[in-house]
Write an enzyme that holds these catalytic residues in place. Structure first.
Site, PDB file in Angstrom:
ATOM      1  N   GLU A 165      40.570  48.512  44.737  1.00 57.10           N
ATOM      2  CA  GLU A 165      38.615  48.275  44.410  1.00 57.10           C
ATOM      3  C   GLU A 165      38.048  49.725  44.217  1.00 57.10           C
ATOM      4  O   GLU A 165      38.810  50.689  44.630  1.00 57.10           O
ATOM      5  CB  GLU A 165      37.931  47.615  45.642  1.00 57.10           C
ATOM      6  CG  GLU A 165      38.882  46.260  46.268  1.00 57.10           C
ATOM      7  CD  GLU A 165      37.318  45.424  46.723  1.00 57.10           C
ATOM      8  OE1 GLU A 165      36.527  46.568  48.010  1.00 57.10           O
ATOM      9  OE2 GLU A 165      37.854  44.372  47.203  1.00 57.10           O
ATOM     10  N   HIS A 170      41.617  44.000  43.781  1.00 55.97           N
ATOM     11  CA  HIS A 170      41.478  43.873  44.876  1.00 55.97           C
ATOM     12  C   HIS A 170      42.948  44.235  45.367  1.00 55.97           C
ATOM     13  O   HIS A 170      42.928  43.818  46.774  1.00 55.97           O
ATOM     14  CB  HIS A 170      41.172  42.416  45.333  1.00 55.97           C
ATOM     15  CG  HIS A 170      39.510  42.379  44.748  1.00 55.97           C
ATOM     16  ND1 HIS A 170      38.176  42.918  45.232  1.00 55.97           N
ATOM     17  CD2 HIS A 170      39.204  40.939  44.032  1.00 55.97           C
ATOM     18  CE1 HIS A 170      37.570  42.320  44.710  1.00 55.97           C
ATOM     19  NE2 HIS A 170      38.120  41.191  43.743  1.00 55.97           N
ATOM     20  N   SER A 223      37.610  42.249  39.015  1.00 51.66           N
ATOM     21  CA  SER A 223      37.392  41.083  39.167  1.00 51.66           C
ATOM     22  C   SER A 223      38.999  39.802  38.280  1.00 51.66           C
ATOM     23  O   SER A 223      39.729  40.236  37.931  1.00 51.66           O
ATOM     24  CB  SER A 223      36.964  40.843  40.056  1.00 51.66           C
ATOM     25  OG  SER A 223      37.182  40.425  41.238  1.00 51.66           O
TER      26      SER A 223
END
Length: 287
Positions: free
Chosen positions: A234, A207, A156
């Site tokens: 993800e 993401h 992330s």
């Protein structure tokens, strides 16, 4: 805005050409890094992905794993989560380091960072992470460890900082309240900040499919049409190593390249030919 046009024959070739410029950002004469980048798009990490990450790192010589939690508002919880996952697949020592932007060059924790076989950056806020790393001793230690063979991994926010031009996540026009994706594909709507620059010629978003961030990545491509824009979903990683780049994990990696000029009609981005590639587990992009 950079308006130079770069023509590319295939998305895979473009990514391969971009990735070959991965090197230490602070020295034009630095040696090519011997390490690996393990760039995870966020979300839950399957144990198989954690195993793959650990397998890329030179831990057999007793080198430790260092977890950097500066992106997180809950650093201890972030560390505890990834430590449990790491200890389930290996017996290497796992250290928690949380630096600030005022870290002194003589800080003894830098020695641990330099000796690491795996440096892992947790999720959170990439802006907070880069504020803590800055361009000083922590930045230099990460680059040196990477040059000397360490795996540098991140999820992330820890993925977003890998590139030179880091997407901050902020929109500059209209409703600038943070959203998971952009609601418009507007000219000049995306904000960048300096990242770690471990990989050159590539802009990374995370993401990606889960949060449908195509608008954001198109905006990034319009801002830097000479870059290869990569969206990592993800539970999935882009693995960059001296021999090439590979996709690992349960979802996909999206690659966007501009093969003709990107323009604008007023404030709206316009483009006739953007190449989009979609890559899954096992896809290999040779350098």
């Amino acid at each position: 805005m950079n308006t130079r046009t770069h023509y590319r024959s295939t998305g895979a070739m473009a990514l391969a050409m971009a990735l070959q410029f991965t090197f230490m950002a602070t020295s034009a004469h630095a040696q090519q890094p011997r390490g690996t980048l393990f760039i995870i798009g966020g979300g839950a990490r399957p144990q198989s992905l954690v195993q793959r990450m650990v397998a890329t790192a030179p831990l057999a010589q007793g080198r430790p794993i260092v977890v950097l939690t500066m992106a997180s508002e809950i650093p201890q919880e972030s560390f505890d989560g990834i430590r449990e996952e790491l200890q389930a697949v290996c017996d290497a020592a796992v250290y928690h380091l949380h630096f600030s932007g005022t870290t002194a060059p003589t800080d003894p924790r830098l020695d641990t960072l330099l000796q690491a076989g795996l440096i892992y950056m947790t999720g959170g806020d990439q802006n907070r992470l880069m504020e803590a790393i800055g361009s000083g001793p922590v930045y230099r230690a990460i680059h040196q460890a990477y040059r000397q063979g360490a795996t540098v991994a991140g999820t992330s926010a820890g993925a977003a900082v890998m590139c030179e031009h880091m997407i901050t996540g902020r929109q500059l026009q209209g409703d600038t309240t943070y959203q998971a994706t952009f609601d418009k594909v507007w000219q000049g709507n995306i904000e960048f900040a300096p990242g770690l620059g471990l990989v050159k010629g590539v802009i990374i978003d995370q993401h990606f499919i889960k949060r449908s961030r195509y608008n954001r990545l198109i905006s990034a491509l319009a801002a830097y049409p000479d870059q290869t824009c990569v969206g990592i979903d993800e539970g999935t990683a882009l693995v960059i190593h001296p021999g090439g780049a590979t996709v690992a994990g349960i979802a996909q990696v999206v690659v966007m390249t501009a093969i003709e000029p990107i323009g604008a009609d007023g404030s709206l981005i316009t483009a006739e030919h953007i190449r989009l590639g979609l890559y899954a587990e096992g896809s290999h992009l040779p350098l």
